[in-house]
Design an enzyme around this catalytic site. Structure first.
Site, PDB file in Angstrom:
ATOM      1  N   GLY A  40      19.508 -12.191  10.918  1.00 55.20           N
ATOM      2  CA  GLY A  40      20.761 -11.472  10.717  1.00 55.20           C
ATOM      3  C   GLY A  40      21.926 -12.409  10.473  1.00 55.20           C
ATOM      4  O   GLY A  40      23.065 -12.130  10.862  1.00 55.20           O
ATOM      5  N   GLY A  44      28.709 -11.058  10.077  1.00 55.84           N
ATOM      6  CA  GLY A  44      29.116 -10.936  11.464  1.00 55.84           C
ATOM      7  C   GLY A  44      28.875 -12.166  12.314  1.00 55.84           C
ATOM      8  O   GLY A  44      29.031 -13.303  11.866  1.00 55.84           O
ATOM      9  N   ILE A  45      28.478 -11.924  13.557  1.00 47.60           N
ATOM     10  CA  ILE A  45      28.302 -13.048  14.473  1.00 47.60           C
ATOM     11  C   ILE A  45      27.086 -13.893  14.107  1.00 47.60           C
ATOM     12  O   ILE A  45      27.019 -15.065  14.475  1.00 47.60           O
ATOM     13  CB  ILE A  45      28.227 -12.581  15.940  1.00 47.60           C
ATOM     14  CG1 ILE A  45      27.070 -11.626  16.189  1.00 47.60           C
ATOM     15  CG2 ILE A  45      29.541 -11.959  16.370  1.00 47.60           C
ATOM     16  CD1 ILE A  45      26.890 -11.273  17.659  1.00 47.60           C
ATOM     17  N   ASN A 119      18.971 -12.434  16.459  1.00 49.94           N
ATOM     18  CA  ASN A 119      20.313 -11.862  16.394  1.00 49.94           C
ATOM     19  C   ASN A 119      20.397 -10.537  15.649  1.00 49.94           C
ATOM     20  O   ASN A 119      21.229  -9.688  15.979  1.00 49.94           O
ATOM     21  CB  ASN A 119      21.245 -12.893  15.730  1.00 49.94           C
ATOM     22  CG  ASN A 119      22.576 -12.295  15.315  1.00 49.94           C
ATOM     23  OD1 ASN A 119      23.499 -12.172  16.107  1.00 49.94           O
ATOM     24  ND2 ASN A 119      22.688 -11.923  14.031  1.00 49.94           N
ATOM     25  N   THR A 140      13.653  -2.407  14.816  1.00 50.64           N
ATOM     26  CA  THR A 140      14.480  -3.496  14.303  1.00 50.64           C
ATOM     27  C   THR A 140      14.944  -4.429  15.414  1.00 50.64           C
ATOM     28  O   THR A 140      14.834  -5.652  15.304  1.00 50.64           O
ATOM     29  CB  THR A 140      15.713  -2.926  13.578  1.00 50.64           C
ATOM     30  OG1 THR A 140      15.297  -2.023  12.555  1.00 50.64           O
ATOM     31  CG2 THR A 140      16.548  -4.043  12.966  1.00 50.64           C
ATOM     32  N   SER A 174      22.909  -6.556  24.827  1.00 52.51           N
ATOM     33  CA  SER A 174      24.229  -5.931  24.869  1.00 52.51           C
ATOM     34  C   SER A 174      24.437  -5.315  26.242  1.00 52.51           C
ATOM     35  O   SER A 174      23.470  -4.972  26.942  1.00 52.51           O
ATOM     36  CB  SER A 174      24.332  -4.833  23.799  1.00 52.51           C
ATOM     37  OG  SER A 174      25.477  -4.025  24.011  1.00 52.51           O
ATOM     38  N   TYR A 196      15.226  12.335  20.763  1.00 54.58           N
ATOM     39  CA  TYR A 196      16.035  11.194  20.326  1.00 54.58           C
ATOM     40  C   TYR A 196      17.522  11.386  20.590  1.00 54.58           C
ATOM     41  O   TYR A 196      18.093  12.440  20.323  1.00 54.58           O
ATOM     42  CB  TYR A 196      15.824  10.963  18.824  1.00 54.58           C
ATOM     43  CG  TYR A 196      16.552   9.766  18.258  1.00 54.58           C
ATOM     44  CD1 TYR A 196      16.099   8.475  18.502  1.00 54.58           C
ATOM     45  CD2 TYR A 196      17.692   9.929  17.467  1.00 54.58           C
ATOM     46  CE1 TYR A 196      16.752   7.372  17.970  1.00 54.58           C
ATOM     47  CE2 TYR A 196      18.353   8.833  16.928  1.00 54.58           C
ATOM     48  CZ  TYR A 196      17.880   7.554  17.191  1.00 54.58           C
ATOM     49  OH  TYR A 196      18.529   6.469  16.671  1.00 54.58           O
TER      50      TYR A 196
END
Length: 320
Positions: A40, A44-45, A119, A140, A174, A196
């Protein structure tokens, strides 16, 4: 303490806090002997992590779904760091076939591997199954990285043995890991559309990241190899990760504006755990704001971690 430190920027025992950037937490570190993979890394980060690792001298392999975006990141890094060593290999973490192809291409490069930063991720997606028939956020955020880590583990071990340099695996989790389904991981109804909930499914996948790190750390310690595995909460970051829940994110920012970080701050904890020499031998831990933090009770459940490992192995095995 974690939320208070994040809100105020007060520095913790490490000497760093939520206000510090990835450059600041790696100041003075020479990574020129290291090779790192960042999944990733095209935005972004992940992109900032790749940039700062390259700035410190590491050879960085960016794993990215979008090659055009990854090449733009590579060019931006080279513009500011002409000596940077950056390679790109395509990977779609929700596809186990793609994960296997990435690992095969990387191993064919005959490079060492010192650092693996898992990441890449998705957040609050509408219900969807991956091409392997697995709920998309779990596929993912957890399963793809679980397989990737297993495929590259021997390379991490042999590199550490040959060089004497500790290998490090960093899983991006997270604070959302505190809000999964009531049972933690829906082993029996993982792919049930009726059961879900997009936010709980995200929390489930982030819980899985910590459980994966912890069980991997236990196995590595038992084996006596010089490789560590840890998980991190990067913070609430102003990126496009929350695009699937734009209204919710807007409201959340309005009420928690004092907690949000910019991208250089968001990449700090990842870079700290990947590079800081003070963490030598530290494994199976969870970090936030570049400091050790205590995750939820479910995240510390050893039996749940072992069950998830076995469950993940079966999913991966059945996809061949």
């Amino acid at each position: 303490m974690g939320y208070w430190r994040e809100a105020t920027g007060i520095k913790g025992p490490s000497g760093f806090g939520s206000g510090n950037t990835a450059e600041q937490v790696t100041q003075g570190i020479d990574a020129s002997r290291l090779t790192a993979i960042v999944t990733g890394g095209s935005s972004g980060i992940g992109a900032e992590t790749a940039r700062v690792l390259a700035l410190r001298g590491a050879h960085v392999i960016i794993g990215a779904r979008n090659l055009e975006a990854a090449n733009a990141v590579k060019q931006n890094i080279l513009n500011s760091i002409p000596s940077a060593r950056i390679d790109i290999i395509q990977i779609e973490l929700s596809s186990l076939k793609s994960v296997r192809a990435f690992a095969e291409k990387f191993l064919a490069m005959n490079l060492p591997l010192n650092i693996l930063i898992n990441n890449a991720g998705v957040m609050y997606c509408p219900f969807k199954l991956s091409e392997d028939g697995v709920e998309m956020q779990f596929a993912t955020n957890h399963l793809g990285h679980f397989l990737l880590t297993n495929l590259l583990l021997d390379k991490l071990k042999t590199t550490a043995e040959k060089t004497g340099i500790e290998g490090r695996i960093v899983n991006l989790s997270s604070v959302a890991h505190v809000g999964p389904y009531s049972e933690g991981i829906k082993f029996d109804k993982l792919n049930d559309k009726k059961a879900y909930n997009d936010m709980m499914a995200y929390g489930q996948s982030k819980l899985a990241n910590i459980l994966h790190s912890n069980e991997l750390a236990r196995r590595l310690k038992e084996e006596g190899v010089n490789v560590t595995a840890n998980s991190v909460h990067p913070g609430l970051i102003r990126t496009n990760l929350g695009r699937h829940a734009a209204c919710f994110i807007t409201v959340l920012r309005a009420f928690t504006f004092f907690l949000w970080k910019d991208i250089p701050q968001g990449a700090a904890t990842t870079c700290y755990v990947a590079l800081n020499p003070s963490l030598k031998g530290v494994s199976g831990k969870y970090f936030a704001d570049s400091n050790l933090e205590k995750p939820s009770a479910k995240a510390r459940d050893e039996a749940l971690a072992k069950k998830l490992w076995d469950f993940s192995e079966e999913l991966v095995k059945n996809s061949k």
